[in-house]
Write a protein that holds these residues in place. Structure first.
Motif, PDB file in Angstrom:
ATOM      1  N   ILE A 149     -38.616   9.776 -12.665  1.00 53.20           N
ATOM      2  CA  ILE A 149     -39.644   8.721 -12.651  1.00 53.20           C
ATOM      3  C   ILE A 149     -39.766   8.085 -14.041  1.00 53.20           C
ATOM      4  CG2 ILE A 149     -42.115   8.259 -12.370  1.00 53.20           C
ATOM      5  CD1 ILE A 149     -42.131  10.427 -10.186  1.00 53.20           C
ATOM      6  N   ILE A 150     -39.702   8.916 -15.084  1.00 54.45           N
ATOM      7  CA  ILE A 150     -39.747   8.388 -16.460  1.00 54.45           C
ATOM      8  C   ILE A 150     -38.571   7.443 -16.698  1.00 54.45           C
ATOM      9  CG2 ILE A 150     -39.470   9.013 -18.898  1.00 54.45           C
ATOM     10  CD1 ILE A 150     -41.041  11.591 -18.264  1.00 54.45           C
ATOM     11  N   ILE A 151     -37.381   7.850 -16.253  1.00 56.21           N
ATOM     12  CA  ILE A 151     -36.188   7.010 -16.424  1.00 56.21           C
ATOM     13  C   ILE A 151     -36.364   5.676 -15.699  1.00 56.21           C
ATOM     14  CG2 ILE A 151     -33.735   6.805 -15.845  1.00 56.21           C
ATOM     15  CD1 ILE A 151     -33.489   9.828 -16.338  1.00 56.21           C
ATOM     16  N   MET A 152     -36.917   5.720 -14.498  1.00 53.40           N
ATOM     17  CA  MET A 152     -37.165   4.477 -13.760  1.00 53.40           C
ATOM     18  C   MET A 152     -38.158   3.587 -14.505  1.00 53.40           C
ATOM     19  SD  MET A 152     -37.362   5.809  -9.809  1.00 53.40           S
ATOM     20  CE  MET A 152     -37.770   4.169  -9.167  1.00 53.40           C
ATOM     21  N   ALA A 201     -31.384  13.461 -19.859  1.00 51.79           N
ATOM     22  CA  ALA A 201     -32.652  13.145 -20.535  1.00 51.79           C
ATOM     23  C   ALA A 201     -32.419  12.413 -21.851  1.00 51.79           C
ATOM     24  CB  ALA A 201     -33.450  14.424 -20.771  1.00 51.79           C
ATOM     25  N   MET A 202     -31.235  12.587 -22.437  1.00 52.09           N
ATOM     26  CA  MET A 202     -30.919  11.881 -23.682  1.00 52.09           C
ATOM     27  C   MET A 202     -30.909  10.363 -23.484  1.00 52.09           C
ATOM     28  SD  MET A 202     -27.812  14.255 -25.161  1.00 52.09           S
ATOM     29  CE  MET A 202     -27.844  16.042 -25.033  1.00 52.09           C
ATOM     30  N   TYR A 203     -30.801   9.937 -22.223  1.00 51.54           N
ATOM     31  CA  TYR A 203     -30.700   8.495 -21.935  1.00 51.54           C
ATOM     32  C   TYR A 203     -31.922   7.975 -21.178  1.00 51.54           C
ATOM     33  CZ  TYR A 203     -25.959   9.353 -23.429  1.00 51.54           C
ATOM     34  OH  TYR A 203     -24.867   9.717 -24.177  1.00 51.54           O
ATOM     35  N   VAL A 250     -29.267  22.245 -17.327  1.00 53.23           N
ATOM     36  CA  VAL A 250     -28.341  21.727 -18.348  1.00 53.23           C
ATOM     37  C   VAL A 250     -28.037  20.249 -18.108  1.00 53.23           C
ATOM     38  CG1 VAL A 250     -25.975  21.868 -19.240  1.00 53.23           C
ATOM     39  CG2 VAL A 250     -27.285  23.967 -18.852  1.00 53.23           C
ATOM     40  N   VAL A 251     -27.750  19.897 -16.852  1.00 52.22           N
ATOM     41  CA  VAL A 251     -27.440  18.498 -16.531  1.00 52.22           C
ATOM     42  C   VAL A 251     -28.668  17.620 -16.745  1.00 52.22           C
ATOM     43  CG1 VAL A 251     -26.667  16.905 -14.727  1.00 52.22           C
ATOM     44  CG2 VAL A 251     -25.594  19.154 -14.934  1.00 52.22           C
ATOM     45  N   LEU A 252     -29.842  18.124 -16.379  1.00 55.81           N
ATOM     46  CA  LEU A 252     -31.079  17.357 -16.606  1.00 55.81           C
ATOM     47  C   LEU A 252     -31.286  17.095 -18.104  1.00 55.81           C
ATOM     48  CD1 LEU A 252     -33.594  18.976 -14.074  1.00 55.81           C
ATOM     49  CD2 LEU A 252     -32.706  16.638 -14.029  1.00 55.81           C
ATOM     50  N   GLN A 253     -31.015  18.101 -18.933  1.00 57.22           N
ATOM     51  CA  GLN A 253     -31.137  17.909 -20.382  1.00 57.22           C
ATOM     52  C   GLN A 253     -30.152  16.863 -20.880  1.00 57.22           C
ATOM     53  OE1 GLN A 253     -31.153  21.564 -22.743  1.00 57.22           O
ATOM     54  NE2 GLN A 253     -32.005  22.675 -21.007  1.00 57.22           N
ATOM     55  N   ALA A 254     -28.957  16.860 -20.287  1.00 58.13           N
ATOM     56  CA  ALA A 254     -27.929  15.897 -20.710  1.00 58.13           C
ATOM     57  C   ALA A 254     -28.331  14.467 -20.356  1.00 58.13           C
ATOM     58  CB  ALA A 254     -26.588  16.252 -20.075  1.00 58.13           C
ATOM     59  N   ALA A 291     -37.719  22.487 -12.679  1.00 56.54           N
ATOM     60  CA  ALA A 291     -37.320  22.007 -14.013  1.00 56.54           C
ATOM     61  C   ALA A 291     -37.905  20.632 -14.323  1.00 56.54           C
ATOM     62  CB  ALA A 291     -35.798  21.957 -14.108  1.00 56.54           C
ATOM     63  N   GLU A 292     -38.822  20.173 -13.460  1.00 58.41           N
ATOM     64  CA  GLU A 292     -39.489  18.879 -13.627  1.00 58.41           C
ATOM     65  C   GLU A 292     -38.502  17.711 -13.586  1.00 58.41           C
ATOM     66  OE1 GLU A 292     -41.986  19.022 -17.099  1.00 58.41           O
ATOM     67  OE2 GLU A 292     -43.285  20.556 -16.248  1.00 58.41           O
ATOM     68  N   GLY A 293     -37.500  17.884 -12.715  1.00 56.17           N
ATOM     69  CA  GLY A 293     -36.524  16.809 -12.531  1.00 56.17           C
ATOM     70  C   GLY A 293     -37.130  15.568 -11.906  1.00 56.17           C
ATOM     71  N   VAL A 294     -38.106  15.761 -10.998  1.00 58.12           N
ATOM     72  CA  VAL A 294     -38.767  14.617 -10.364  1.00 58.12           C
ATOM     73  C   VAL A 294     -39.455  13.769 -11.424  1.00 58.12           C
ATOM     74  CG1 VAL A 294     -40.588  13.904  -8.773  1.00 58.12           C
ATOM     75  CG2 VAL A 294     -39.063  15.794  -8.146  1.00 58.12           C
TER      76      VAL A 294
END
Length: 540
Positions: A323-326, A277-279, A271-275, A316-319
């Motif tokens: 990396i995408i965010i970076m 991910a919006m940014y 849930v937090v990862l989805q939140a 959940a593919e958080g890693v």
């Protein structure tokens, strides 16, 4: 049905109104106007004096307020029972009850009377109104609880905190947590008053936790608050209550391993990862929204403390998301690095996934100082925090990837471009070493001034000044040195010589790190960690 706004003010007599109209039509010179104005001034003065008088609260006043409240509550209960299907017949009693609840908020100015409020047995009656059929009455109670538990009401000393603890204990014993959350679940964000009540409810929970930290786990054990908070942060639209929900969730997770595990079991990591991910490819539109994103990453980092949540993060593919965010280089850049650092600390599978999805290039770009520039990033402290995080991340990679092709790929990063990353490592080594030396000298001067400070406190002060990062840099140097790569060893030797340093300088830092490794993860883990550092010391 809402009734508290139904009371109308009586209109003046029509004849008086007509007379006044005629008077003002004559240029406003009538004596009647002067009399009216003087009467108004006298009334305002009287109301002001009455207000000031009420603000002085003593035990006698408290008893009057409580007695009046209990009577109004009794009247309302009787009216509702007698006329259950005729709101007009109990509307007035509801308005009176509303008024008395507002009057009770004056007690926030006299917290020393809280034990008396508890002894008068008013708490159960107040809290039961959180389940009142009229949500406006429940909202009044929420506001009252927020006022009474406001941290600004209490002094900082231990003696002044006692009334607060007495009140909070009584509230908890009378099921305030369960009642607050049950009421929260029936509030509608589309109604402005109820939206404000949501905010007040969350504020009250925060206040209760501040006075009694154990409430952080109690409220999660006894209620569905965590479910409500997770549901709130899943909503795509931003508002102040979503921001506050993220903050409360972070507070509840901060110092509670039980809550961290509980949220993990509720699919909270995803849930937090989805939140966040919006940014991944956009920046927050306001400072409040920016604060919410930081809160979400605080939640994520807290969740990544237990081992089982690290596993959920990887699955959940958080890693990959971090990396995408970076790579997008938006405002969440540094927060993504922090989350990766938490995920990879003492968890090899996260380190392996990081290498497999080509995270090394992105991480070492940050290590070399190639970071996105904006107003926030230009701040010196931001740069330092980012350096410290990326050093910790690289140290975690070395600790989690001990052999095989992944290890070779990691080590090769320090060879490419004529060992520029070893140069950068030694640059950081010198900077943090100088900072630690300066702090050590300052602490020594304090001892000369007869200010007592034990060794543990001195060590903690040095850690705060950058010793921990310096130790991690020395650990990375140890990993590189033990790889026995001739080119990298030669570069380290050259740089040490240029800075007039010897192997002993690095060994001393490693030795201090070795001697202060704690046993938080158990004695066996401590022995393993110390053995690894001892290997580096011997190699140097």
């Amino acid at each position: 049905m809402s009734t508290k706004r139904r009371r109308d003010y009586y209109d003046e007599d029509d004849d008086d109104n007509n007379e006044n109209d005629a008077v003002f039509a004559n240029g406003g010179k009538s004596q009647k106007v002067e009399v009216d104005l003087s009467l108004l001034e006298a009334l305002e003065k009287s109301q002001s004096q009455n207000k000031n008088a009420v603000e002085v609260v003593d035990l006698k006043t408290l008893k009057k307020l409580v007695l009046s409240f209990e009577r109004k509550l009794k009247d309302n209960i009787e009216a509702r029972l007698k006329y259950p299907n005729q709101p007009d017949r109990f509307a007035d009693s509801e308005i009176d009850l509303h008024d008395d609840l507002h009057k009770l908020s004056i007690l926030a100015g006299a917290p020393e009377l809280y034990p008396d409020l508890v002894n008068l047995n008013a708490i159960p009656s107040i809290l039961n109104l959180l389940a009142h059929d009229n949500t406006d009455i429940a909202v009044d109670v929420v506001q009252l609880l927020q006022d009474l538990t406001d941290p600004d009401v209490f002094e900082d000393d231990e003696e002044s905190d006692e009334p607060a603890r007495v009140l909070v204990d009584a509230l908890v014993e009378n099921n305030v947590l369960e009642l607050l959350v049950q009421n929260l679940q029936r509030l509608n964000d589309s109604d402005p008053d109820e939206m404000a009540a949501v905010y007040s409810t969350l504020t009250t929970v925060e206040n209760l936790v501040e006075v009694k930290p154990a409430v952080a786990e109690m409220v999660c054990e006894r209620t569905k608050l965590l479910k409500w908070l997770l549901g709130k942060i899943k909503v795509r639209e931003f508002d102040s209550n979503k921001q506050y929900a993220s903050e409360i969730l972070a507070i509840l997770l901060q110092n509670s391993a039980a809550n961290q595990r509980r949220v993990g079991q509720m699919n909270g990591v995803d849930v937090v990862l989805q939140a966040v991910a919006m940014y991944k490819s956009k920046d927050p539109k306001s400072l409040d929204e920016e604060e919410m994103v930081e809160n979400l990453f605080d939640c994520l980092c807290c969740l990544l403390m237990p081992l089982e949540n690290k596993e959920r993060f990887v699955k959940a593919e958080g890693v990959e998301l971090m990396i995408i965010i970076m790579k997008q280089k938006k405002s969440a850049y540094s927060s993504a690095i922090r989350a990766l650092d938490f995920a990879m600390t003492k968890y090899p599978p996260a380190c392996e996934r990081f290498v497999d999805v080509l995270g090394l290039k992105t991480a070492f770009a940050a290590f070399m100082g190639k970071i996105p520039v904006n107003k926030k990033n230009k701040k010196e402290r931001y740069q330092e925090e980012l350096e410290e995080r990326i050093v910790s991340l690289i140290a975690s990679l070395f600790g989690g990837i001990l052999r095989g092709s992944r290890r070779e790929r990691l080590l090769s990063k320090f060879v490419e471009n004529e060992c520029e990353k070893i140069d950068r490592l030694m640059e950081l080594y010198m900077r943090y070493s100088d900072r630690v030396k300066t702090e050590t000298e300052r602490l020594n001067h304090l001892e000369l001034d007869d200010l007592e400070m034990d060794e543990e406190e001195k060590y903690n002060r040095k850690l705060e000044s950058g010793l921990y990062t310096l130790q991690l840099i020395a650990v990375i140097l140890g990993h590189i040195w033990c790889s026995e790569h001739p080119h990298m060893r030669a570069r380290i030797e050259l740089l040490l010589k240029q800075q007039k340093l010897t192997h002993k300088d690095v060994k001393d830092i490693l030795q201090e790190y070795h001697d202060n490794i704690g046993d938080l993860d158990g004695p066996e883990e401590k022995e393993r960690a110390q053995a690894k550092i001892q290997k580096f010391i011997s190699a140097f």
